[in-house]
Design a protein around this motif. Structure first.
Motif, PDB file in Angstrom:
ATOM      1  N   LEU A 295       0.828  -1.207   0.000  1.00  0.00           N
ATOM      2  CA  LEU A 295       0.000   0.000   0.000  1.00  0.00           C
ATOM      3  C   LEU A 295       0.866   1.262   0.000  1.00  0.00           C
ATOM      4  CD1 LEU A 295      -2.712  -1.164   2.553  1.00  0.00           C
ATOM      5  CD2 LEU A 295      -3.086  -0.697   0.123  1.00  0.00           C
ATOM      6  N   TRP A 296       1.947   1.220   0.764  1.00  0.00           N
ATOM      7  CA  TRP A 296       2.883   2.350   0.812  1.00  0.00           C
ATOM      8  C   TRP A 296       3.482   2.609  -0.570  1.00  0.00           C
ATOM      9  CZ3 TRP A 296       5.053   6.010   4.088  1.00  0.00           C
ATOM     10  CH2 TRP A 296       6.323   6.470   3.800  1.00  0.00           C
ATOM     11  N   ASP A 297       3.962   1.537  -1.208  1.00  0.00           N
ATOM     12  CA  ASP A 297       4.583   1.694  -2.524  1.00  0.00           C
ATOM     13  C   ASP A 297       3.585   2.247  -3.536  1.00  0.00           C
ATOM     14  OD1 ASP A 297       6.963   0.740  -1.567  1.00  0.00           O
ATOM     15  OD2 ASP A 297       6.685  -1.301  -2.313  1.00  0.00           O
ATOM     16  N   ARG A 298       2.355   1.775  -3.469  1.00  0.00           N
ATOM     17  CA  ARG A 298       1.345   2.254  -4.421  1.00  0.00           C
ATOM     18  C   ARG A 298       1.005   3.720  -4.154  1.00  0.00           C
ATOM     19  NH1 ARG A 298      -4.729  -0.302  -5.410  1.00  0.00           N
ATOM     20  NH2 ARG A 298      -5.400   1.218  -6.965  1.00  0.00           N
ATOM     21  N   THR A 299       0.892   4.078  -2.866  1.00  0.00           N
ATOM     22  CA  THR A 299       0.524   5.448  -2.509  1.00  0.00           C
ATOM     23  C   THR A 299       1.571   6.451  -2.964  1.00  0.00           C
ATOM     24  OG1 THR A 299      -0.663   4.621  -0.560  1.00  0.00           O
ATOM     25  CG2 THR A 299      -0.102   6.964  -0.594  1.00  0.00           C
ATOM     26  N   PHE A 300       2.847   6.102  -2.815  1.00  0.00           N
ATOM     27  CA  PHE A 300       3.926   7.063  -3.054  1.00  0.00           C
ATOM     28  C   PHE A 300       4.698   6.782  -4.341  1.00  0.00           C
ATOM     29  CE2 PHE A 300       3.237   7.344   1.555  1.00  0.00           C
ATOM     30  CZ  PHE A 300       3.157   8.721   1.720  1.00  0.00           C
ATOM     31  N   GLN A 301       4.076   6.015  -5.261  1.00  0.00           N
ATOM     32  CA  GLN A 301       4.805   5.643  -6.475  1.00  0.00           C
ATOM     33  C   GLN A 301       5.178   6.846  -7.341  1.00  0.00           C
ATOM     34  OE1 GLN A 301       2.389   3.071  -8.924  1.00  0.00           O
ATOM     35  NE2 GLN A 301       0.508   4.146  -8.398  1.00  0.00           N
ATOM     36  N   ASN A 302       4.405   7.924  -7.282  1.00  0.00           N
ATOM     37  CA  ASN A 302       4.716   9.123  -8.078  1.00  0.00           C
ATOM     38  C   ASN A 302       5.140  10.306  -7.209  1.00  0.00           C
ATOM     39  OD1 ASN A 302       4.011   7.882 -10.591  1.00  0.00           O
ATOM     40  ND2 ASN A 302       1.845   8.158 -10.055  1.00  0.00           N
ATOM     41  N   TYR A 303       5.504  10.016  -5.967  1.00  0.00           N
ATOM     42  CA  TYR A 303       5.839  11.073  -5.011  1.00  0.00           C
ATOM     43  C   TYR A 303       7.254  11.587  -5.272  1.00  0.00           C
ATOM     44  CZ  TYR A 303       6.381  13.328  -0.427  1.00  0.00           C
ATOM     45  OH  TYR A 303       6.587  14.223   0.595  1.00  0.00           O
ATOM     46  N   ASP A 304       7.423  12.900  -5.284  1.00  0.00           N
ATOM     47  CA  ASP A 304       8.723  13.537  -5.540  1.00  0.00           C
ATOM     48  C   ASP A 304       9.311  14.018  -4.213  1.00  0.00           C
ATOM     49  OD1 ASP A 304      10.895  15.058  -6.289  1.00  0.00           O
ATOM     50  OD2 ASP A 304       9.890  16.012  -7.981  1.00  0.00           O
ATOM     51  N   GLU A 305      10.266  13.249  -3.659  1.00  0.00           N
ATOM     52  CA  GLU A 305      10.841  13.607  -2.368  1.00  0.00           C
ATOM     53  C   GLU A 305      11.719  14.854  -2.455  1.00  0.00           C
ATOM     54  OE1 GLU A 305      12.699  10.554  -0.128  1.00  0.00           O
ATOM     55  OE2 GLU A 305      10.785   9.612   0.347  1.00  0.00           O
ATOM     56  N   LYS A 306      12.339  15.074  -3.601  1.00  0.00           N
ATOM     57  CA  LYS A 306      13.159  16.276  -3.743  1.00  0.00           C
ATOM     58  C   LYS A 306      12.317  17.531  -3.634  1.00  0.00           C
ATOM     59  CE  LYS A 306      16.838  14.225  -6.550  1.00  0.00           C
ATOM     60  NZ  LYS A 306      17.583  14.283  -7.835  1.00  0.00           N
ATOM     61  N   LEU A 307      11.085  17.443  -4.110  1.00  0.00           N
ATOM     62  CA  LEU A 307      10.183  18.595  -4.086  1.00  0.00           C
ATOM     63  C   LEU A 307       9.440  18.693  -2.758  1.00  0.00           C
ATOM     64  CD1 LEU A 307       8.872  20.945  -5.659  1.00  0.00           C
ATOM     65  CD2 LEU A 307       7.147  19.306  -6.454  1.00  0.00           C
ATOM     66  N   ASN A 308       9.019  17.554  -2.212  1.00  0.00           N
ATOM     67  CA  ASN A 308       8.114  17.553  -1.066  1.00  0.00           C
ATOM     68  C   ASN A 308       8.733  17.093   0.248  1.00  0.00           C
ATOM     69  OD1 ASN A 308       5.708  18.287  -2.605  1.00  0.00           O
ATOM     70  ND2 ASN A 308       5.931  16.263  -3.540  1.00  0.00           N
ATOM     71  N   GLY A 309       9.986  16.667   0.215  1.00  0.00           N
ATOM     72  CA  GLY A 309      10.593  16.142   1.429  1.00  0.00           C
ATOM     73  C   GLY A 309      10.291  14.671   1.592  1.00  0.00           C
TER      74      GLY A 309
END
Length: 680
Positions: A49-63
């Motif tokens: 579920l974690w991987d699916r939720t954050f699959q398009n998450y940009d950590e450089k932009l959002n932390g």
């Protein structure tokens, strides 16, 4: 997409509608965690579920992606939230600002809040300078008094031997045993100020011995029970210890490891020996005594009141020379332990706290003081915490705060040994000793239905942490979210300019920060030649490398996360134990056929440092692919096991013709590290 997610029935309570919303990834994850029942969800499902939720998450932009944000009821229950609210402060950021901008007021209020018992209170809580402060000057106390503010009938310790029932020791029972130890120390002729060493695993009796020594006005010398005789001997010498307490043997994983024999080989001072069962299994020397002949019956004792700055504990931390630094803790240092436990690990009255450790590492004394001063219960499992039996102990003891080292979590994750245990009573984990790896910390959190993991980094010379987390702020795996209360730091880049990444320099003063060393010049060690910056106190050297990351995308203005980047000096972390390169090299340089060695630590994501050895052969240089390297590795590991610690192991030897050195003959370790990086 994993098979778990393709099969809707594998997820208790549909969460598909959450994925269809326009919410941010962080909000979706928070909703998922709130909707699922932890007892119905495996770590694999949480991870999918974690991987699916954050699959398009940009950590450089959002932390960093946040795995835990906390419900309103848990946040409102937090100690640091209550303290902040009572002061009329609207956020944790305001609370931390107050703690560092009004340090004397903060530590005075903290000592009152924790119920620290002073026989003679100080008129002023702080005098002196930032680099040479005096906390609670002219005050007198014995910190052991503050460990017994809980009701006598409350549980102080829950302990278990493998295969046996839980044992519960009340505060009243522990106090009586501590008093017997103190009386025995006096009856044996020891005087306030004497240094008495302990080479002990963590048991109820070990806790009582530790506190009994301190209550008698003496100083505990902390020596790890895994050390070889030469290392025990050097620590006894440095501390001027006049006696040692140890067990006959230590049992781990069904094997009996001799302790007394190692100690007896290390010293001529008297040794008080606790039998494993019945009586001691080997003959004792004339000067030594069995525990039953040492311990008196009298269980009433008046604590010896001491100057607040007098030594209660001598601990050791490796520097960059042969002998380890000898760091004295005073009667005030435990206040740092207890405040950190109160504010960061969020320890409440009646909580059960477990942290597999021993009295040779600062986390042993830390666990005693952080638990008992906060009127909580210490949970001690008297074996290696590597299998399901330990997990069942955590479950049956009702542990609320579980401390770990990352290597331990990695082993649990590899075997899945804890996945059938009910850890629903855990409200927080905490991790220290080495750099954490994100996947491991997420896995740990999932074992208790996604609870926060409080990363905790500090040192023996701090008495606790300088960077950590609080449960009132979002929690990201393997990331810190705040400097510790009452303390702050700067990150200086290569140009010695404050920035978002660089070497850590602490901003003193703070209770817990050492003010002297037994075998070093304290100012030279921590303050000499540090950068001088306008508007800042003298900077205190620490030696860690950190990176700061913006976390304000989580809706909290000013929120930052921090990630650890290892050491910048010659100290390495092997198996959760800090050791200097000089200590390693001192042992290995004695090997026939080796002229000189250089020990280099290679950081491994989420694990202890890997030990690589550069060696100059004694004689003709046969080239970097010397065919005798395997034999030398075996010989080196045997020496490290015998003379330093069995946890220290050479990964590989790199033969070179000469060591790279500066014009002043200093070893250029950066060149060796560069070579390792190029070869990787």
């Amino acid at each position: 997409m994993s098979n778990d997610l393709k099969n809707q029935d594998s997820i208790p309570g549909s969460v598909e509608d959450i994925f269809c919303t326009e919410s941010s990834a962080q909000n979706k994850w928070q909703q998922i965690c709130q909707r699922l029942e932890p007892e119905d969800v495996t770590p694999d499902i949480y991870r999918s579920l974690w991987d699916r939720t954050f699959q398009n998450y940009d950590e450089k932009l959002n932390g960093p992606a946040v795995m835990w944000t906390g419900s309103d009821d848990l946040i409102s229950r937090a100690n640091v939230f209550k303290w902040s609210s009572e002061k009329g402060l609207s956020s944790y950021a305001e609370f931390h600002d107050w703690s560092i901008n009004s340090r004397a007021e903060f530590w005075l209020e903290a000592s009152t809040r924790l119920g620290i018992r002073f026989e003679t209170a100080a008129v002023s809580p702080l005098t002196g300078t930032a680099d040479d402060p005096s906390w609670f000057p002219e005050s007198r106390l014995n910190i052991v008094e503050s460990c017994f503010a809980a009701d006598a009938g409350d549980t102080a310790i829950i302990a278990q031997l493998p295969g046996q029932e839980l044992r519960r020791t009340s505060y009243g029972e522990l106090r009586a045993l501590v008093n017997r130890v103190s009386n025995s120390v006096v009856e044996a002729g020891f005087k306030p100020g004497d240094a008495l060493a302990v080479v002990l695993p963590m048991t109820e009796l070990s806790v009582a011995i530790y506190l009994g020594i301190v209550q008698a006005g003496c100083a505990v010398v902390s020596i790890a029970d895994s050390f070889a005789p030469p290392e025990i001997s050097s620590r006894l010498r440095i501390s001027d210890a006049v006696a040692v307490f140890t067990y006959d043997v230590q049992r781990r994983a069904g094997k009996a490891h001799p302790l007394y024999q190692r100690v007896a080989e290390s010293t001529a001072v008297p040794v008080f020996v606790i039998p494993d069962s019945g009586s001691v299994s080997v003959p004792l020397r004339d000067q030594d005594k069995e525990w039953s002949d040492f311990l008196v019956e009298n269980d009433r004792f008046q604590p010896v009141v001491c100057d607040a700055q007098s030594t209660i504990n001598i601990l050791f931390s490796s520097g960059t020379t042969g002998d380890p630094k000898a760091i004295p803790w005073s009667h005030l240092t435990p206040i740092r332990c207890a405040v950190d436990g109160y504010c960061h690990q969020d320890i409440h009255t009646g909580d059960v706290c477990a942290w597999p450790t021993n009295l040779g590492w600062m986390m042993g004394p830390w666990l005693i003081f952080a638990s008992l001063i906060n009127k909580a219960t210490i949970a001690l499992y008297e074996d290696a915490p590597v299998g399901e039996a330990f997990g069942r102990f955590v479950e049956n003891a009702g542990v609320n705060m579980l401390g770990v080292v990352p290597t331990l979590v990695r082993a649990w994750r590899k075997t899945g040994c804890m996945e059938n245990c009910d850890w629903s009573k855990i409200h927080a984990f905490s991790s220290t000793g080495e750099s954490s790896q994100r996947d491991d910390m997420f896995y740990l959190s999932s074992l208790a239905g996604m609870r926060p993991v409080i990363e905790y980094c500090g040192g023996t010379e701090i008495g606790g942490g300088y960077v950590t987390s609080v449960v009132t702020l979002p929690n990201a795996p393997a990331a810190f979210n705040t400097p510790s209360v009452g303390l702050d730091f700067l990150l200086l880049d290569a140009d010695q300019t404050p920035g978002e990444e660089g070497e850590v320099f602490l901003l003193p003063p703070s209770i817990g920060l050492s003010t002297r060393l037994l075998n070093r010049d304290h100012h030279d060690t921590y303050f000499a030649d540090t950068p001088e910056l306008d508007g800042y106190p003298p900077l205190r050297r620490h030696g860690d490398h950190f990176r700061k990351m913006d976390g304000s995308a989580n809706g909290i203005e000013g929120l930052s996360f921090y990630s650890a980047g290892g050491r910048v000096d010659d100290t390495m972390n092997l198996g959760g134990i800090k050791v200097s390169s000089a200590e390693i090299e001192r042992v290995l340089n004695r090997i026939n056929g080796i002229r000189e060695t250089a020990a280099i630590a290679v950081a491994v994501d989420g694990g202890p440092d890997r030990l690589e050895i550069f060696a100059v052969p004694d004689g003709e240089f046969a080239g970097p692919e010397d065919t005798g390297s395997d034999a030398f590795v075996k010989q080196m590991n045997g020496l490290l096991k015998a003379e330093l610690n069995p946890l220290f192991r050479v990964h590989q030897i790199h033969f070179i013709e000469t060591m790279p050195r500066t014009a002043s003959n200093k070893l250029m370790r950066r060149e060796l590290r560069k070579q390792l990086a190029e070869d990787a």
